[in-house]
Design a protein around this motif. Structure first.
Motif, PDB file in Angstrom:
ATOM      1  N   MET A   1       0.711  -1.298  -0.001  1.00 13.55           N
ATOM      2  CA  MET A   1       0.028  -0.005   0.146  1.00 13.55           C
ATOM      3  C   MET A   1       0.989   1.078   0.046  1.00 13.55           C
ATOM      4  SD  MET A   1      -2.812   1.032   2.366  1.00 13.55           S
ATOM      5  CE  MET A   1      -3.532   2.811   2.614  1.00 13.55           C
ATOM      6  N   SER A   2       1.886   1.300   0.655  1.00 13.81           N
ATOM      7  CA  SER A   2       2.825   2.504   0.875  1.00 13.81           C
ATOM      8  C   SER A   2       3.421   2.652  -0.610  1.00 13.81           C
ATOM      9  CB  SER A   2       3.774   2.293   2.057  1.00 13.81           C
ATOM     10  OG  SER A   2       4.751   1.180   1.597  1.00 13.81           O
ATOM     11  N   GLU A   3       3.701   1.753  -1.375  1.00  9.29           N
ATOM     12  CA  GLU A   3       4.245   1.864  -2.678  1.00  9.29           C
ATOM     13  C   GLU A   3       3.335   2.524  -3.456  1.00  9.29           C
ATOM     14  OE1 GLU A   3       5.702  -1.979  -4.201  1.00  9.29           O
ATOM     15  OE2 GLU A   3       7.110  -2.116  -2.643  1.00  9.29           O
ATOM     16  N   ALA A   4       2.018   2.201  -3.496  1.00  5.48           N
ATOM     17  CA  ALA A   4       0.893   2.854  -4.016  1.00  5.48           C
ATOM     18  C   ALA A   4       0.841   4.235  -3.885  1.00  5.48           C
ATOM     19  CB  ALA A   4      -0.467   2.195  -4.037  1.00  5.48           C
ATOM     20  N   VAL A   5       0.948   4.633  -2.479  1.00  8.21           N
ATOM     21  CA  VAL A   5       0.735   6.021  -2.032  1.00  8.21           C
ATOM     22  C   VAL A   5       2.022   6.776  -2.233  1.00  8.21           C
ATOM     23  CG1 VAL A   5       0.873   7.422   0.263  1.00  8.21           C
ATOM     24  CG2 VAL A   5      -0.531   5.384  -0.047  1.00  8.21           C
ATOM     25  N   LEU A   6       3.228   6.341  -2.298  1.00 10.06           N
ATOM     26  CA  LEU A   6       4.417   6.854  -2.681  1.00 10.06           C
ATOM     27  C   LEU A   6       4.400   7.203  -4.121  1.00 10.06           C
ATOM     28  CD1 LEU A   6       7.163   8.209  -2.047  1.00 10.06           C
ATOM     29  CD2 LEU A   6       8.008   5.785  -2.337  1.00 10.06           C
ATOM     30  N   ALA A   7       3.944   6.009  -5.107  1.00 10.26           N
ATOM     31  CA  ALA A   7       3.822   6.320  -6.460  1.00 10.26           C
ATOM     32  C   ALA A   7       2.787   7.577  -6.684  1.00 10.26           C
ATOM     33  CB  ALA A   7       3.404   5.184  -7.163  1.00 10.26           C
ATOM     34  N   GLN A   8       1.793   7.610  -6.131  1.00 11.05           N
ATOM     35  CA  GLN A   8       0.572   8.537  -6.260  1.00 11.05           C
ATOM     36  C   GLN A   8       1.341  10.060  -5.899  1.00 11.05           C
ATOM     37  OE1 GLN A   8      -2.790   8.054  -4.197  1.00 11.05           O
ATOM     38  NE2 GLN A   8      -4.014   9.844  -4.852  1.00 11.05           N
ATOM     39  N   LEU A   9       1.949  10.001  -4.635  1.00  7.65           N
ATOM     40  CA  LEU A   9       2.646  11.257  -4.442  1.00  7.65           C
ATOM     41  C   LEU A   9       3.398  11.685  -5.359  1.00  7.65           C
ATOM     42  CD1 LEU A   9       2.691  10.874  -0.684  1.00  7.65           C
ATOM     43  CD2 LEU A   9       1.248  12.580  -1.578  1.00  7.65           C
ATOM     44  N   MET A  10       4.181  11.054  -6.043  1.00 11.15           N
ATOM     45  CA  MET A  10       5.328  11.179  -7.361  1.00 11.15           C
ATOM     46  C   MET A  10       4.652  11.833  -8.254  1.00 11.15           C
ATOM     47  SD  MET A  10       8.352   8.319  -6.265  1.00 11.15           S
ATOM     48  CE  MET A  10       9.069   8.537  -7.743  1.00 11.15           C
ATOM     49  N   LEU A  11       3.501  11.285  -8.670  1.00 11.17           N
ATOM     50  CA  LEU A  11       2.878  11.590  -9.962  1.00 11.17           C
ATOM     51  C   LEU A  11       2.126  12.887  -9.668  1.00 11.17           C
ATOM     52  CD1 LEU A  11       1.115   8.276 -11.167  1.00 11.17           C
ATOM     53  CD2 LEU A  11       2.961   9.462 -12.175  1.00 11.17           C
ATOM     54  N   GLN A  12       1.697  13.138  -8.359  1.00 11.83           N
ATOM     55  CA  GLN A  12       1.067  14.463  -7.963  1.00 11.83           C
ATOM     56  C   GLN A  12       2.095  15.571  -7.923  1.00 11.83           C
ATOM     57  OE1 GLN A  12      -0.798  14.322  -4.287  1.00 11.83           O
ATOM     58  NE2 GLN A  12      -1.206  16.503  -4.177  1.00 11.83           N
ATOM     59  N   GLY A  13       3.212  15.189  -7.299  1.00  7.28           N
ATOM     60  CA  GLY A  13       4.262  16.345  -7.630  1.00  7.28           C
ATOM     61  C   GLY A  13       4.775  16.406  -8.959  1.00  7.28           C
ATOM     62  N   ALA A  14       4.650  15.300  -9.664  1.00  4.98           N
ATOM     63  CA  ALA A  14       5.154  15.688 -11.108  1.00  4.98           C
ATOM     64  C   ALA A  14       4.166  16.718 -11.857  1.00  4.98           C
ATOM     65  CB  ALA A  14       5.272  14.398 -11.695  1.00  4.98           C
ATOM     66  N   GLY A  15       3.019  16.493 -11.464  1.00  7.22           N
ATOM     67  CA  GLY A  15       1.981  17.224 -12.025  1.00  7.22           C
ATOM     68  C   GLY A  15       1.925  18.745 -11.564  1.00  7.22           C
ATOM     69  N   GLU A  16       2.547  18.818 -10.399  1.00  6.62           N
ATOM     70  CA  GLU A  16       2.598  20.303 -10.011  1.00  6.62           C
ATOM     71  C   GLU A  16       3.761  21.097 -10.138  1.00  6.62           C
ATOM     72  OE1 GLU A  16       1.554  19.815  -5.894  1.00  6.62           O
ATOM     73  OE2 GLU A  16      -0.810  19.160  -6.468  1.00  6.62           O
ATOM     74  N   GLY A  17       4.497  20.556 -11.032  1.00  4.81           N
ATOM     75  CA  GLY A  17       5.944  21.089 -11.472  1.00  4.81           C
ATOM     76  C   GLY A  17       7.116  20.349 -10.861  1.00  4.81           C
ATOM     77  N   ALA A  18       7.276  19.417 -10.235  1.00  2.84           N
ATOM     78  CA  ALA A  18       8.568  18.867  -9.725  1.00  2.84           C
ATOM     79  C   ALA A  18       8.529  17.654 -10.820  1.00  2.84           C
ATOM     80  CB  ALA A  18       8.581  18.087  -8.323  1.00  2.84           C
ATOM     81  N   ASP A  19       9.859  17.358 -11.336  1.00  2.00           N
ATOM     82  CA  ASP A  19      10.076  16.617 -12.257  1.00  2.00           C
ATOM     83  C   ASP A  19      10.171  14.990 -11.543  1.00  2.00           C
ATOM     84  OD1 ASP A  19      12.482  16.753 -11.029  1.00  2.00           O
ATOM     85  OD2 ASP A  19      13.340  16.522 -13.088  1.00  2.00           O
ATOM     86  N   LEU A  20       9.726  13.960 -12.395  1.00  2.00           N
ATOM     87  CA  LEU A  20       9.735  12.686 -11.693  1.00  2.00           C
ATOM     88  C   LEU A  20      11.261  12.392 -10.959  1.00  2.00           C
ATOM     89  CD1 LEU A  20       7.621  10.421 -11.129  1.00  2.00           C
ATOM     90  CD2 LEU A  20       8.248   9.451 -13.370  1.00  2.00           C
ATOM     91  N   ALA A  21      12.349  12.611 -11.982  1.00  2.33           N
ATOM     92  CA  ALA A  21      13.671  12.158 -11.246  1.00  2.33           C
ATOM     93  C   ALA A  21      14.077  12.795  -9.979  1.00  2.33           C
ATOM     94  CB  ALA A  21      14.865  12.512 -12.181  1.00  2.33           C
ATOM     95  N   THR A  22      13.588  14.117  -9.739  1.00  2.05           N
ATOM     96  CA  THR A  22      13.674  14.659  -8.373  1.00  2.05           C
ATOM     97  C   THR A  22      12.760  14.002  -7.318  1.00  2.05           C
ATOM     98  OG1 THR A  22      14.046  16.768  -9.781  1.00  2.05           O
ATOM     99  CG2 THR A  22      13.517  17.033  -7.230  1.00  2.05           C
ATOM    100  N   LEU A  23      11.533  13.595  -7.658  1.00  2.00           N
ATOM    101  CA  LEU A  23      10.711  13.132  -6.517  1.00  2.00           C
ATOM    102  C   LEU A  23      11.194  11.678  -6.350  1.00  2.00           C
ATOM    103  CD1 LEU A  23       7.264  14.043  -8.144  1.00  2.00           C
ATOM    104  CD2 LEU A  23       8.323  14.612  -5.990  1.00  2.00           C
ATOM    105  N   ARG A  24      11.775  10.799  -7.409  1.00  4.85           N
ATOM    106  CA  ARG A  24      12.224   9.521  -7.065  1.00  4.85           C
ATOM    107  C   ARG A  24      13.728   9.749  -6.061  1.00  4.85           C
ATOM    108  NH1 ARG A  24      10.796   5.192 -10.123  1.00  4.85           N
ATOM    109  NH2 ARG A  24       9.298   5.765 -11.605  1.00  4.85           N
ATOM    110  N   ALA A  25      14.509  10.820  -6.395  1.00  6.20           N
ATOM    111  CA  ALA A  25      15.773  10.999  -5.539  1.00  6.20           C
ATOM    112  C   ALA A  25      15.325  11.518  -4.097  1.00  6.20           C
ATOM    113  CB  ALA A  25      16.511  11.948  -6.314  1.00  6.20           C
TER     114      ALA A  25
END
Length: 101
Positions: A1-25
């Motif tokens: 479940m936490s992986e799904a939440v993390l993935a969702q948060l990363m996608l949300q951050g990417a949608g709001e201006g942060a790139d996916l590589a930064t979120l993964r880092a």
């Protein structure tokens, strides 16, 4: 479940201006920080911790081997005593003591 939440948060951050590589880092760094804190709390943060853990595993393995050997010996003795009692009972039942006299 936490992986799904993390993935969702990363996608949300990417949608709001942060790139996916930064979120993964950020997620990777957060994971490493959490792991480091956990090791500190357990007292395993120093360089000798790996050696200590290896010694503890070896000691635990030796304890398990000794426990297994003790159980095998106890069962072996119980079987021998049971067999001796059975033979003594059979000898008494069939009058072996009369033959000895």
């Amino acid at each position: 479940m936490s992986e799904a939440v993390l993935a969702q948060l990363m996608l949300q951050g990417a949608g709001e201006g942060a790139d996916l590589a930064t979120l993964r880092a950020i997620a990777e760094e957060a994971g490493e920080l959490g792991a480091s804190r956990a090791l500190v709390r357990l007292g395993l943060e120093d360089a000798a911790a790996a050696k200590d853990m290896a010694e503890l595993r070896e000691l635990l393995g030796a304890w398990r081997d000794a426990k297994r050997s003790a159980w095998k010996a106890a069962v072996g003795w119980a079987v021998r005593i049971g067999a001796a009692l059975l033979l003594a009972g059979l000898a008494a039942r069939f009058g072996f003591w009369d033959w000895v006299k």
